[in-house]
Design an enzyme around this catalytic site. Structure first.
Site, PDB file in Angstrom:
ATOM      1  N   ALA A 247      -2.251  28.917  30.374  1.00  0.00           N
ATOM      2  CA  ALA A 247      -0.733  28.944  30.062  1.00  0.00           C
ATOM      3  C   ALA A 247      -0.058  29.580  31.392  1.00  0.00           C
ATOM      4  CB  ALA A 247      -0.376  29.650  28.909  1.00  0.00           C
ATOM      5  N   LEU A 248      -0.361  28.870  32.539  1.00  0.00           N
ATOM      6  CA  LEU A 248      -0.087  29.504  33.887  1.00  0.00           C
ATOM      7  C   LEU A 248       1.437  29.384  34.149  1.00  0.00           C
ATOM      8  CD1 LEU A 248      -3.191  28.617  35.833  1.00  0.00           C
ATOM      9  CD2 LEU A 248      -2.728  30.642  34.447  1.00  0.00           C
TER      10      LEU A 248
ATOM     11  N   HIS B 187       1.663  34.401  37.395  1.00  0.00           N
ATOM     12  CA  HIS B 187      -0.019  34.157  37.666  1.00  0.00           C
ATOM     13  C   HIS B 187       0.046  33.516  39.125  1.00  0.00           C
ATOM     14  CE1 HIS B 187      -0.160  33.343  33.238  1.00  0.00           C
ATOM     15  NE2 HIS B 187      -0.974  34.089  33.329  1.00  0.00           N
TER      16      HIS B 187
ATOM     17  N   GLY C 288      -2.047  41.754  37.625  1.00  0.00           N
ATOM     18  CA  GLY C 288      -0.607  41.914  37.608  1.00  0.00           C
ATOM     19  C   GLY C 288      -0.169  43.288  37.040  1.00  0.00           C
TER      20      GLY C 288
ATOM     21  N   SER D 118       6.110  35.529  31.268  1.00  0.00           N
ATOM     22  CA  SER D 118       4.694  35.716  30.310  1.00  0.00           C
ATOM     23  C   SER D 118       4.492  34.522  29.804  1.00  0.00           C
ATOM     24  CB  SER D 118       5.131  36.869  29.415  1.00  0.00           C
ATOM     25  OG  SER D 118       4.291  36.880  28.455  1.00  0.00           O
TER      26      SER D 118
ATOM     27  N   ARG E  79       3.561  34.405  26.860  1.00  0.00           N
ATOM     28  CA  ARG E  79       4.258  34.399  25.495  1.00  0.00           C
ATOM     29  C   ARG E  79       5.661  34.421  25.341  1.00  0.00           C
ATOM     30  NH1 ARG E  79      -0.029  38.549  24.935  1.00  0.00           N
ATOM     31  NH2 ARG E  79      -1.307  37.926  23.238  1.00  0.00           N
TER      32      ARG E  79
HETATM   33  P1  AMP Z   1      -2.822  36.590  31.335  1.00  0.00           P
HETATM   34  O1  AMP Z   1      -3.064  35.104  31.542  1.00  0.00           O
HETATM   35  O2  AMP Z   1      -1.554  37.049  30.526  1.00  0.00           O
HETATM   36  O3  AMP Z   1      -3.885  37.293  30.811  1.00  0.00           O
HETATM   37  O4  AMP Z   1      -2.401  37.103  32.587  1.00  0.00           O
HETATM   38  C1  AMP Z   1      -3.398  36.923  33.698  1.00  0.00           C
HETATM   39  C2  AMP Z   1      -3.113  37.972  34.897  1.00  0.00           C
HETATM   40  O5  AMP Z   1      -1.569  37.585  35.311  1.00  0.00           O
HETATM   41  C3  AMP Z   1      -3.032  39.519  34.476  1.00  0.00           C
HETATM   42  O6  AMP Z   1      -3.492  40.159  35.668  1.00  0.00           O
HETATM   43  C4  AMP Z   1      -1.436  39.602  34.265  1.00  0.00           C
HETATM   44  O7  AMP Z   1      -1.156  41.199  34.383  1.00  0.00           O
HETATM   45  C5  AMP Z   1      -0.994  38.641  35.306  1.00  0.00           C
HETATM   46  N1  AMP Z   1       0.603  38.575  35.076  1.00  0.00           N
HETATM   47  C6  AMP Z   1       0.894  37.690  34.043  1.00  0.00           C
HETATM   48  N2  AMP Z   1       2.512  37.877  34.010  1.00  0.00           N
HETATM   49  C7  AMP Z   1       2.605  38.303  35.161  1.00  0.00           C
HETATM   50  C8  AMP Z   1       3.999  38.448  35.962  1.00  0.00           C
HETATM   51  N3  AMP Z   1       4.931  38.185  35.287  1.00  0.00           N
HETATM   52  N4  AMP Z   1       4.124  39.012  37.450  1.00  0.00           N
HETATM   53  C9  AMP Z   1       2.568  39.318  37.923  1.00  0.00           C
HETATM   54  N5  AMP Z   1       1.410  39.350  37.225  1.00  0.00           N
HETATM   55  C10 AMP Z   1       1.436  38.631  35.943  1.00  0.00           C
END
Ligand code: AMP
Length: 286
Positions: free
Chosen positions: A37-38, A42, A152, A190, A192
């Site tokens: 869900a990029l 990301h 992140g 995010s 979410r």
């Molecule tokens: P996730 O897909 O939510 O597990 O996130 C994957 C990676 O992207 C993790 O290292 C998160 O911390 C990073 N990430 C998610 N949202 C953001 C954001 N708004 N800014 C920077 N990094 C992010």
């Protein structure tokens, strides 16, 4: 930006010869683990990896073991085709798309656990969450064996836990934290955020606003009072409840009260059925 057609890989065995070839040619491998869900946040990680490494591998895996029984695993947004297109646009060389049985084969019976860093904040509210994260990241890092991995600061506690896990046990290259990327109104990107109704989306930026307010007013009251007032602002803005709003040390996550300069303020708050987290450094130097 260079467009690339990334190699799509389903297993560690499939990735191995390609990764070994890159290593043999002296290329630096960057790794960006995600749950898909990029979004643009990301992509900041992918762009940082492209700048610092010769080849970039991203993984997309919605990890069941980091979701509690009453959490959103089954409804977590999934958009793999779109994700791969976005990664291609950002010059990603390889996407690792394992299925659940590849990561957790029949009989899988190991949990990786980090100690004190995993106890407060989200660790105190999401039972087993960081064990799930540490376990899957251990598997991913030892499969890819990157020179540098990018995580992140949006998930700052997770970043600290992974740094410690890698330092203590996994020892696969360097872990780099990438600053949180935000929408124009301050809301951290995010996956979410997709859950939010238009009304909730209007309220959501007040989370970052309250944390930024605390940063601005540090020194005028204790850390405890600052966090308390930020919490009240978040509730007044329309969030239903908070799991926490606390100022903790940026490396140890110990609670800070008198001197918050080495701290970050962390909050997790609920808008309807959506749980949002955010954090802000108290110090400009970070
Ligand atoms: P996730 O897909 O939510 O597990 O996130 C994957 C990676 O992207 C993790 O290292 C998160 O911390 C990073 N990430 C998610 N949202 C953001 C954001 N708004 N800014 C920077 N990094 C992010």
């Amino acid at each position: 930006m260079t467009h690339k057609t990334p190699l799509l890989m389903r297993t560690a065995e499939e990735m191995r010869p390609v990764l070994e070839g890159w290593r043999k040619d002296g290329k630096r491998i960057g790794f960006v683990p995600t749950m898909g869900a990029l979004h643009d946040g990301h992509m900041k990680l992918v762009d940082a990896a492209c700048r610092q490494c010769d080849h970039v591998v991203a993984s997309i895996f919605v990890n069941p073991t980091q979701f509690g029984p009453n959490e959103d695993y089954s409804r977590y947004p999934r958009s793999v085709d779109r994700d791969v297109d976005l990664l291609a646009e950002h010059a990603c060389d390889m996407v690792f798309l394992p299925d659940v049985h590849t990561i957790y084969p029949e009989g899988f019976d190991t949990t990786v656990s980090v100690g004190n860093l995993a106890k407060p904040l989200c660790g105190n509210h999401r039972d087993g969450h960081f064990d799930g994260v540490a376990t899957v990241v251990s598997i991913l890092l030892t499969s890819v064996r990157p020179d540098t991995s990018f995580f992140g600061e949006k998930d700052y506690q997770q970043l600290l836990i992974i740094k410690r896990l890698n330092r203590d046990v996994i020892k696969q290259g360097e872990i780099i934290g990438v600053p949180t990327f935000r929408e124009d109104d301050g809301l951290a990107y995010s996956s979410r955020n997709q859950y939010l109704t238009p009304e909730e989306r209007d309220i959501a930026p007040s989370l970052y606003a309250a944390l930024s307010w605390a940063r601005q007013y540090q020194g005028s009251m204790s850390g405890h009072e600052l966090a308390g007032q930020a919490k009240q602002q978040i509730l007044d803005a329309g969030f239903e409840t908070l799991d926490y709003c606390e100022i903790r040390h940026k490396d140890t996550l110990e609670l800070l009260d008198d001197d918050v300069t080495d701290g970050r303020i962390f909050a997790a708050a609920w808008l309807g059925s959506t749980r949002l987290i955010d954090n802000v450094a108290m110090n400009d130097d970070e």
